[in-house]
Scaffold this motif. Structure first.
Motif, mmCIF file in Angstrom:
data_model
loop_
_atom_site.group_PDB
_atom_site.id
_atom_site.type_symbol
_atom_site.label_atom_id
_atom_site.label_comp_id
_atom_site.label_asym_id
_atom_site.label_seq_id
_atom_site.Cartn_x
_atom_site.Cartn_y
_atom_site.Cartn_z
ATOM 1 N N CYS A 4 0.819 -1.200 0.000
ATOM 2 C CA CYS A 4 0.000 0.000 0.000
ATOM 3 C C CYS A 4 0.854 1.251 0.000
ATOM 4 C CB CYS A 4 -0.967 -0.004 1.167
ATOM 5 S SG CYS A 4 -0.172 0.038 2.755
ATOM 6 N N LEU A 5 0.224 2.317 -0.419
ATOM 7 C CA LEU A 5 0.848 3.626 -0.473
ATOM 8 C C LEU A 5 -0.115 4.605 0.177
ATOM 9 C CD1 LEU A 5 3.050 4.777 -3.184
ATOM 10 C CD2 LEU A 5 1.141 6.290 -2.782
ATOM 11 N N VAL A 6 0.422 5.568 0.921
ATOM 12 C CA VAL A 6 -0.400 6.545 1.623
ATOM 13 C C VAL A 6 -0.154 7.925 1.026
ATOM 14 C CG1 VAL A 6 -0.827 7.671 3.852
ATOM 15 C CG2 VAL A 6 -0.364 5.196 3.765
ATOM 16 N N LEU A 7 -1.227 8.587 0.643
ATOM 17 C CA LEU A 7 -1.159 9.967 0.180
ATOM 18 C C LEU A 7 -2.004 10.794 1.147
ATOM 19 C CD1 LEU A 7 -0.257 12.123 -1.743
ATOM 20 C CD2 LEU A 7 -1.981 11.357 -3.377
ATOM 21 N N GLU A 8 -1.328 11.429 2.089
ATOM 22 C CA GLU A 8 -1.979 12.122 3.207
ATOM 23 C C GLU A 8 -1.060 13.245 3.674
ATOM 24 O OE1 GLU A 8 -3.951 13.641 5.822
ATOM 25 O OE2 GLU A 8 -4.976 11.758 5.411
ATOM 26 N N ASP A 9 -1.588 14.463 3.804
ATOM 27 C CA ASP A 9 -0.739 15.597 4.178
ATOM 28 C C ASP A 9 -0.680 15.876 5.679
ATOM 29 O OD1 ASP A 9 -3.432 16.434 3.994
ATOM 30 O OD2 ASP A 9 -2.814 18.519 3.809
#
Length: 118
Positions: A4-9
């Motif tokens: 998985c990959l997380v795109l979260e700021d």
């Protein structure tokens, strides 16, 4: 193993996802990014599921998703329930509204796992 990959700021939200992923025996994290513009193409190609926030700097999460020719499975993670219909129109697997429990997270990733096994 589901990659998985997380795109979260938001750092706190990144930490929650990282903790939940580490607790889940069939998952591993390829990377955590604050903007879609930073994600190497190689990481996207190796990813089974993308945890995607909606409100991101520079490019909205759903706008980013629409730029992907072959997106991985996507689970939206957001504080905004208003984007659910638009997200499902982009064929996301699940929509988690913050704050969400590990139980709810596990239900979402199990849904992904079932789709990948079939």
């Amino acid at each position: 193993m589901i990659k998985c990959l997380v795109l979260e700021d938001e750092k706190a939200a990144q930490d929650v996802l990282k903790n939940y992923i580490e607790k889940t025996p069939f998952m591993s994290c390829v990377g955590i990014y604050e903007t879609g513009l930073d994600i190497p193409q190689k990481h996207l190609q190796q990813t089974d599921v993308l945890f995607l926030d909606i409100q991101l700097p520079e490019l909205n999460g759903l706008s980013f998703l629409k730029t992907l020719e072959y997106p991985p499975k996507v689970i939206i993670t957001t504080a905004y329930p208003d984007y659910a219909i638009e997200a499902y129109e982009e064929a996301v697997v699940d929509y988690l509204v913050k704050p969400y429990s590990y139980e709810r997270f596990f239900k979402a990733v199990s849904r992904v796992r079932n789709q990948l096994v079939v």
